[in-house]
Write a protein that holds these residues in place. Structure first.
Motif, short mmCIF file in Angstrom:
data_model
loop_
_atom_site.label_atom_id
_atom_site.label_comp_id
_atom_site.label_asym_id
_atom_site.label_seq_id
_atom_site.Cartn_x
_atom_site.Cartn_y
_atom_site.Cartn_z
N SER A 70 5.79 5.02 -24.78
CA SER A 70 5.46 5.88 -23.65
C SER A 70 5.91 5.26 -22.33
N ASN A 71 5.63 3.98 -22.15
CA ASN A 71 6.06 3.29 -20.92
C ASN A 71 7.58 3.30 -20.79
N SER A 82 7.29 -8.11 -21.60
CA SER A 82 7.32 -8.34 -23.05
C SER A 82 7.61 -9.79 -23.40
N ARG A 113 2.06 2.97 -26.78
CA ARG A 113 2.06 2.65 -25.35
C ARG A 113 3.41 2.09 -24.90
N LEU A 114 3.99 1.23 -25.71
CA LEU A 114 5.30 0.69 -25.36
C LEU A 114 6.32 1.82 -25.27
N ARG A 173 11.38 -0.02 -13.48
CA ARG A 173 10.27 0.09 -14.43
C ARG A 173 10.68 -0.48 -15.79
N ALA A 194 -1.05 -6.04 -22.09
CA ALA A 194 -1.30 -4.90 -21.20
C ALA A 194 -1.48 -5.36 -19.76
N LEU A 240 4.51 -3.64 -13.57
CA LEU A 240 4.75 -2.26 -13.15
C LEU A 240 4.22 -1.98 -11.74
N VAL A 289 8.86 6.86 -19.76
CA VAL A 289 8.66 7.20 -18.35
C VAL A 289 9.85 6.72 -17.52
N ILE A 328 9.08 -3.76 -17.81
CA ILE A 328 8.55 -3.75 -19.18
C ILE A 328 9.22 -4.84 -20.01
N VAL A 336 1.98 -6.14 -18.41
CA VAL A 336 2.74 -4.91 -18.16
C VAL A 336 2.25 -4.27 -16.87
N ARG A 337 0.95 -4.13 -16.71
CA ARG A 337 0.41 -3.52 -15.48
C ARG A 337 0.80 -4.32 -14.24
#
Length: 193
Positions: free
Chosen positions: A133-134, A93, A130-131, A85, A69, A76, A137, A89, A72-73
């Motif tokens: 959802s990201n 990963s 979460r993956l 974006r 996390a 991003l 987006v 990701i 990823v943050r």
């Protein structure tokens, strides 16, 4: 009497040791004694802090998910466009520390643990949501209604690239993994155009 403030350090050391031991052994068949020895503490102290091997392993899974996390943050934070974006990701990963041999082995063993541990299953479900959802987006502005299918495919590919690394000779190759995931994304975007 232990020094004040030693508990967080010892807990962290035990979590790191659990990940390294699972990575070394290649399965969850490690003992609290092995974990404690690697961490440089007694088995009794490990039991005192966590209660059981399962709790140590769940804490290790939480730690791995936290590292992911954070990465990823970080990735991003530097991007604004949907395609950027998605690239962020993918990079997160396969970035260090997420794509190192011990983490990869531990990560895959946690999938096995999730089949018998509701808490591990819950944590992995959170990661998967979460993956997805990201990814959505970034994909929705580019693909509209096709976004969920591509998101699911890309998420499955990311997990699959971890599986392939377990049996691959040598050190994990994050550049190759990123290139494969990016190629899938590029092909999916072109097919939808």
């Amino acid at each position: 009497m232990p020094k004040i403030g030693m508990e967080p350090l010892r807990r962290s050391s035990l979590i790191d040791a659990a990940i390294q031991e699972v990575g070394r052994v290649g399965s969850l068949d490690v003992t609290v004694s092995q974990i404690a020895k690697r961490a440089g503490v007694s088995s009794a102290l490990a039991h005192h802090y966590f209660g059981s091997k399962d709790q140590i392993l769940l804490s290790a899974l939480r730690h791995i998910l936290t590292l992911y996390a954070v990465e990823v943050r970080r990735e991003l934070a530097a991007v604004r466009q949907p395609d950027q974006r998605l690239g962020a990701i993918i990079r997160a990963s396969f970035a260090s520390p997420n794509f190192e041999p011990a983490i990869i082995t531990a990560w895959l063993n946690f999938y096995v643990q999730a089949r018998k541990s509701p808490e591990a299953a819950r944590l992995l479900a959170i990661y998967q949501r979460r993956l997805r959802s990201n990814l959505l987006v970034g994909l929705h502005p580019l693909l509209g209604d096709d976004a969920p299918t591509v998101a699911d495919g890309l998420a499955a590919l990311i997990d699959g690239l971890y599986i392939r690394q377990v049996t691959a000779p040598g050190a994990p190759n994050p550049q190759t993994a990123c290139a494969i995931a990016q190629a899938y994304l590029t092909a999916s975007l072109k097919a939808a155009a």
